[in-house]
Design a protein around this motif. Structure first.
Motif, mmCIF file in Angstrom:
data_model
loop_
_atom_site.group_PDB
_atom_site.id
_atom_site.type_symbol
_atom_site.label_atom_id
_atom_site.label_comp_id
_atom_site.label_asym_id
_atom_site.label_seq_id
_atom_site.Cartn_x
_atom_site.Cartn_y
_atom_site.Cartn_z
ATOM 1 N N LYS A 86 0.808 -1.215 0.000
ATOM 2 C CA LYS A 86 0.000 0.000 0.000
ATOM 3 C C LYS A 86 0.847 1.273 0.000
ATOM 4 N N ILE A 87 1.927 1.234 -0.783
ATOM 5 C CA ILE A 87 2.769 2.411 -0.976
ATOM 6 C C ILE A 87 2.265 3.094 -2.237
ATOM 7 N N ASP A 88 1.828 4.350 -2.096
ATOM 8 C CA ASP A 88 1.244 5.007 -3.262
ATOM 9 C C ASP A 88 2.318 5.715 -4.091
ATOM 10 N N PRO A 89 1.970 6.103 -5.312
ATOM 11 C CA PRO A 89 2.940 6.733 -6.214
ATOM 12 C C PRO A 89 3.586 7.991 -5.626
ATOM 13 N N GLU A 90 2.845 8.737 -4.820
ATOM 14 C CA GLU A 90 3.415 9.945 -4.214
ATOM 15 C C GLU A 90 4.544 9.585 -3.250
ATOM 16 N N ASP A 91 4.380 8.496 -2.507
ATOM 17 C CA ASP A 91 5.454 8.023 -1.623
ATOM 18 C C ASP A 91 6.692 7.645 -2.436
ATOM 19 N N ILE A 92 6.482 7.007 -3.566
ATOM 20 C CA ILE A 92 7.595 6.602 -4.427
ATOM 21 C C ILE A 92 8.292 7.833 -4.990
ATOM 22 N N ARG A 93 7.505 8.816 -5.422
ATOM 23 C CA ARG A 93 8.080 10.061 -5.938
ATOM 24 C C ARG A 93 8.919 10.746 -4.856
ATOM 25 N N LEU A 94 8.411 10.779 -3.629
ATOM 26 C CA LEU A 94 9.129 11.384 -2.515
ATOM 27 C C LEU A 94 10.438 10.633 -2.247
ATOM 28 N N ALA A 95 10.389 9.314 -2.293
ATOM 29 C CA ALA A 95 11.595 8.509 -2.078
ATOM 30 C C ALA A 95 12.636 8.797 -3.154
ATOM 31 N N ILE A 96 12.213 8.911 -4.397
ATOM 32 C CA ILE A 96 13.138 9.196 -5.496
ATOM 33 C C ILE A 96 13.770 10.577 -5.314
ATOM 34 N N GLU A 97 12.965 11.563 -4.975
ATOM 35 C CA GLU A 97 13.493 12.913 -4.765
ATOM 36 C C GLU A 97 14.485 12.938 -3.598
ATOM 37 N N THR A 98 14.188 12.194 -2.548
ATOM 38 C CA THR A 98 15.095 12.111 -1.400
ATOM 39 C C THR A 98 16.427 11.479 -1.805
ATOM 40 N N ILE A 99 16.367 10.414 -2.573
ATOM 41 C CA ILE A 99 17.584 9.751 -3.044
ATOM 42 C C ILE A 99 18.402 10.698 -3.919
ATOM 43 N N LYS A 100 17.744 11.416 -4.817
ATOM 44 C CA LYS A 100 18.446 12.372 -5.674
ATOM 45 C C LYS A 100 19.139 13.439 -4.844
ATOM 46 N N ALA A 101 18.429 13.962 -3.844
ATOM 47 C CA ALA A 101 19.005 15.012 -2.988
ATOM 48 C C ALA A 101 20.203 14.473 -2.208
ATOM 49 N N LEU A 102 20.106 13.263 -1.688
ATOM 50 C CA LEU A 102 21.221 12.660 -0.945
ATOM 51 C C LEU A 102 22.426 12.448 -1.842
ATOM 52 N N ARG A 103 22.191 11.981 -3.057
ATOM 53 C CA ARG A 103 23.291 11.779 -4.002
ATOM 54 C C ARG A 103 23.962 13.099 -4.369
ATOM 55 N N ALA A 104 23.153 14.119 -4.587
ATOM 56 C CA ALA A 104 23.704 15.429 -4.924
ATOM 57 C C ALA A 104 24.540 15.963 -3.762
ATOM 58 N N LYS A 105 24.066 15.779 -2.558
ATOM 59 C CA LYS A 105 24.821 16.220 -1.372
ATOM 60 C C LYS A 105 26.128 15.457 -1.250
ATOM 61 N N GLN A 106 26.109 14.175 -1.520
ATOM 62 C CA GLN A 106 27.346 13.371 -1.459
ATOM 63 C C GLN A 106 28.356 13.842 -2.486
ATOM 64 N N GLN A 107 27.890 14.227 -3.664
ATOM 65 C CA GLN A 107 28.794 14.704 -4.702
ATOM 66 C C GLN A 107 29.407 16.053 -4.329
ATOM 67 N N GLU A 108 28.680 16.859 -3.575
ATOM 68 C CA GLU A 108 29.198 18.154 -3.129
ATOM 69 C C GLU A 108 30.293 17.986 -2.085
ATOM 70 N N ASP A 109 30.169 16.960 -1.261
ATOM 71 C CA ASP A 109 31.143 16.734 -0.170
ATOM 72 C C ASP A 109 32.427 16.184 -0.624
#
Length: 109
Positions: A86-109
């Protein structure tokens, strides 16, 4: 299909018991598969394939298929899992955006 599994067991010097313990796939499932009583579900086959470092296609057919097909199978498996939990598409979109943000932060460090 079990012939390929048996070949992988032999090549890697492991027993069905060891595979069962490492993957969480019940030995009875492996035994039923060997005796033709059942075929493993995709999730179980994926665990076994990952254990041996092969694709599900290789485990099923003894050859690698198109990697795009493999990716499609993986994404379909995740989609089914999300739906069942019962994970809806909005939850998946949020997870993807979170992963993208974490990856971008790792690349900055």
């Amino acid at each position: 299909m079990y012939k390929i599994f048996a070949k992988l067991l032999e090549e890697n010097g492991v027993t069905p018991y060891q595979v069962s313990k490492a993957t969480g796939v019940a030995q009875s499932s492996l035994s039923d598969w060997k005796n033709g009583k059942s075929k493993p579900k995709f999730e179980k086959m994926k665990k076994i394939a990952d254990y041996f470092g092969v694709s599900v296609d290789y485990l099923m057919y003894g050859e690698e298929k198109n990697s795009q097909q493999e990716l499609s199978s993986i994404y379909l498996s995740f989609a089914k899992d999300a739906q069942q939990n019962k994970i809806d598409p909005e939850d998946i979109r949020l997870a993807i955006e979170t992963i993208k943000a974490l990856r971008a932060k790792q690349q900055e460090d």
